[in-house]
Scaffold this active site. Structure first.
Site, PDB file in Angstrom:
ATOM      1  N   GLU A 258       3.991   9.012  -7.069  1.00 44.72           N
ATOM      2  CA  GLU A 258       3.270   8.980  -5.789  1.00 44.72           C
ATOM      3  C   GLU A 258       1.939   8.231  -5.900  1.00 44.72           C
ATOM      4  O   GLU A 258       0.871   8.796  -5.643  1.00 44.72           O
ATOM      5  CB  GLU A 258       3.019  10.410  -5.309  1.00 44.72           C
ATOM      6  CG  GLU A 258       4.285  11.237  -5.135  1.00 44.72           C
ATOM      7  CD  GLU A 258       3.986  12.719  -4.913  1.00 44.72           C
ATOM      8  OE1 GLU A 258       2.800  13.101  -5.020  1.00 44.72           O
ATOM      9  OE2 GLU A 258       4.927  13.473  -4.641  1.00 44.72           O
ATOM     10  N   CYS A 326     -28.089   8.284  10.411  1.00 41.27           N
ATOM     11  CA  CYS A 326     -29.295   9.108  10.281  1.00 41.27           C
ATOM     12  C   CYS A 326     -29.093  10.227   9.259  1.00 41.27           C
ATOM     13  O   CYS A 326     -29.122  11.416   9.592  1.00 41.27           O
ATOM     14  CB  CYS A 326     -29.680   9.669  11.643  1.00 41.27           C
ATOM     15  SG  CYS A 326     -31.375  10.252  11.711  1.00 41.27           S
ATOM     16  N   TYR A 355      -8.960   5.292   0.395  1.00 37.09           N
ATOM     17  CA  TYR A 355      -9.929   6.312   0.797  1.00 37.09           C
ATOM     18  C   TYR A 355     -11.174   5.680   1.428  1.00 37.09           C
ATOM     19  O   TYR A 355     -12.292   6.116   1.208  1.00 37.09           O
ATOM     20  CB  TYR A 355     -10.288   7.214  -0.401  1.00 37.09           C
ATOM     21  CG  TYR A 355      -9.048   7.806  -1.016  1.00 37.09           C
ATOM     22  CD1 TYR A 355      -8.330   8.791  -0.341  1.00 37.09           C
ATOM     23  CD2 TYR A 355      -8.543   7.333  -2.231  1.00 37.09           C
ATOM     24  CE1 TYR A 355      -7.156   9.305  -0.874  1.00 37.09           C
ATOM     25  CE2 TYR A 355      -7.371   7.844  -2.767  1.00 37.09           C
ATOM     26  CZ  TYR A 355      -6.685   8.824  -2.077  1.00 37.09           C
ATOM     27  OH  TYR A 355      -5.509   9.327  -2.596  1.00 37.09           O
TER      28      TYR A 355
END
EC number: 4.1.1.20
Length: 400
Positions: A258, A326, A355
């Site tokens: 995987e 911020c 990711y």
């Protein structure tokens, strides 16, 4: 690759993926397991763009999914149901039911409670659920603690003794069919020894199960093969495969692997434009238009990504590359030797194919970036940049 031209054409911030490199990486891992029947089940969580999934489907890839949404993406992209696995510790009843209706290869079971839920749902549907049990071999993967999954302190999988009980329960149930066994000790693995040790432990359990007529057909070794972000010494796919195969003598099972990051991580970059430079005392900041909402890894893991300024290399001094969000954690790099920049310069954040976009958000009401594919020297848009109207469409009609 002409990053400046891509930035001008599509705007920034921008994700760019090299589909030719993705093909090469997929084929490396597939070839490494050629001595056995195998399914390369790409970890959809690494990058779930539909065009990217379709590209992998065309190469023959399967899919490792951790939500029903990822299963639907994989099917929509053309990955066949018999190559799709459903993993994850927290599957809802409706997700389990839909996975059974879609007749995917198997569901990875992560707890005794989940086994009973799957059995009950399968009984209600009048179906037999093909399952695998995720075994936690209690092996230290020697990786970042946030992406370690194979220790007893981690939330994933079950211990060896529990696994045996679950397989015996599944064998006795008319609604469960235990066809596989699974382990996955962590992500961004760069040491071979823990992988081989985990495989040996799970292979020994598999042989014991087969001796009592539990017909395990699939040996799922998980993913996690690491890539180079900075100076890591990575594992060659051939060595990885040989380490696993050396533990499986006397067995005849289909290997399932995987990989996610290995296939797409270094095939992607994140482009962002310089807005300003700022100096505060002894600190120099390069402020760019991309933020932690676009690429979270540096903020979340303090992860290292190489950065470069397109077309510039001289007069370098230490600087932090930071975004407009911020938060003090909004940065891509700290204390890097980088050249003097000007408004509009393009900064390339490397190794951003895995990711990256999948972990992005709309924090600070920031639209997520566009995504572009490069294949055969040609570029094409594979996800358009979000608009403000897109962000508010699920809210605006409820205003009173």
């Amino acid at each position: 690759m002409d990053y400046k031209a891509l930035a001008q054409k599509y705007g920034t911030p921008l994700y760019v993926y090299d589909f030719d490199e993705i093909s090469r990486n997929y084929n490396k891992i597939k070839t490494a397991f050629k001595a056995r029947k195998s399914i390369i089940a790409y970890a959809v969580k690494a990058n779930s763009n539909l065009s990217l999934l379709k590209h992998l489907a065309n190469l023959g890839s399967g899919a490792d999914c951790v939500s029903i949404g990822e299963i639907k993406r994989a099917l929509l992209a053309g990955i066949p149901n018999y190559k799709i696995i459903f993993s994850g510790v927290g599957k809802r009843d409706d997700e389990i039911a839909e996975a059974l209706e879609k007749d995917i290869l198997f569901i990875n079971i992560e707890s005794e409670a989940e086994l009973f839920r799957v059995e009950e749902i399968a009984a209600k549907l009048g179906k037999q659920a093909r399952i695998s049990v995720r075994v936690n071999p209690n092996i230290d993967p020697l990786t970042h603690p946030y992406i370690s999954t194979g220790l007893s302190e981690n939330k994933f999988g079950v211990a060896i003794d529990t696994a045996k009980k679950l397989y015996l329960k599944a064998k006795s149930s008319p609604y469960l069919n235990p066809v596989g066994i699974h382990f996955h000790i962590g992500s961004q693995l760069t040491e071979l020894a823990p992988i081989k040790e985990a495989s040996a432990i799970v292979a020994e359990l598999t042989r014991a199960l087969q001796k009592i007529d539990i017909d395990i057909k699939f040996f799922d070794v998980g993913g996690g093969l690491g890539i180079r972000y900075k100076d890591e010494k990575t594992i060659e796919p051939y060595d990885y495969a040989q380490a696993i195969l050396s533990t499986l003598s006397g067995t005849d099972m289909t290997i399932i692997c995987e990989p996610g990051r290995f296939i797409v991580g270094n095939a992607g970059v994140f482009l962002t434009s310089v807005l300003y430079e700022k100096e505060t005392g002894s600190k120099r900041f390069i402020i760019v238009d991309g933020g932690m909402n676009d690429l979270l890894r540096p903020s979340l893991y303090n992860a290292y990504h190489e950065v470069e300024v397109v077309g510039k290399s001289e007069d370098a001094s230490l600087a932090d590359v930071v975004g407009p969000v911020c938060e003090s954690g909004d940065f891509f790099a700290k204390d890097r030797l980088l050249p003097k920049t000007e408004h509009g310069d393009i900064v390339v954040v490397k190794s951003a194919g895995a990711y990256g976009f999948v972990m992005s958000s709309n924090y600070n009401t920031r639209p997520r970036p566009a995504e572009v594919a490069i294949e055969g020297g040609e570029d094409r848009l594979i996800r358009e940049r979000e608009s403000f109207e897109y962000l508010i469409e699920k809210e605006v009609r409820f205003m009173v």
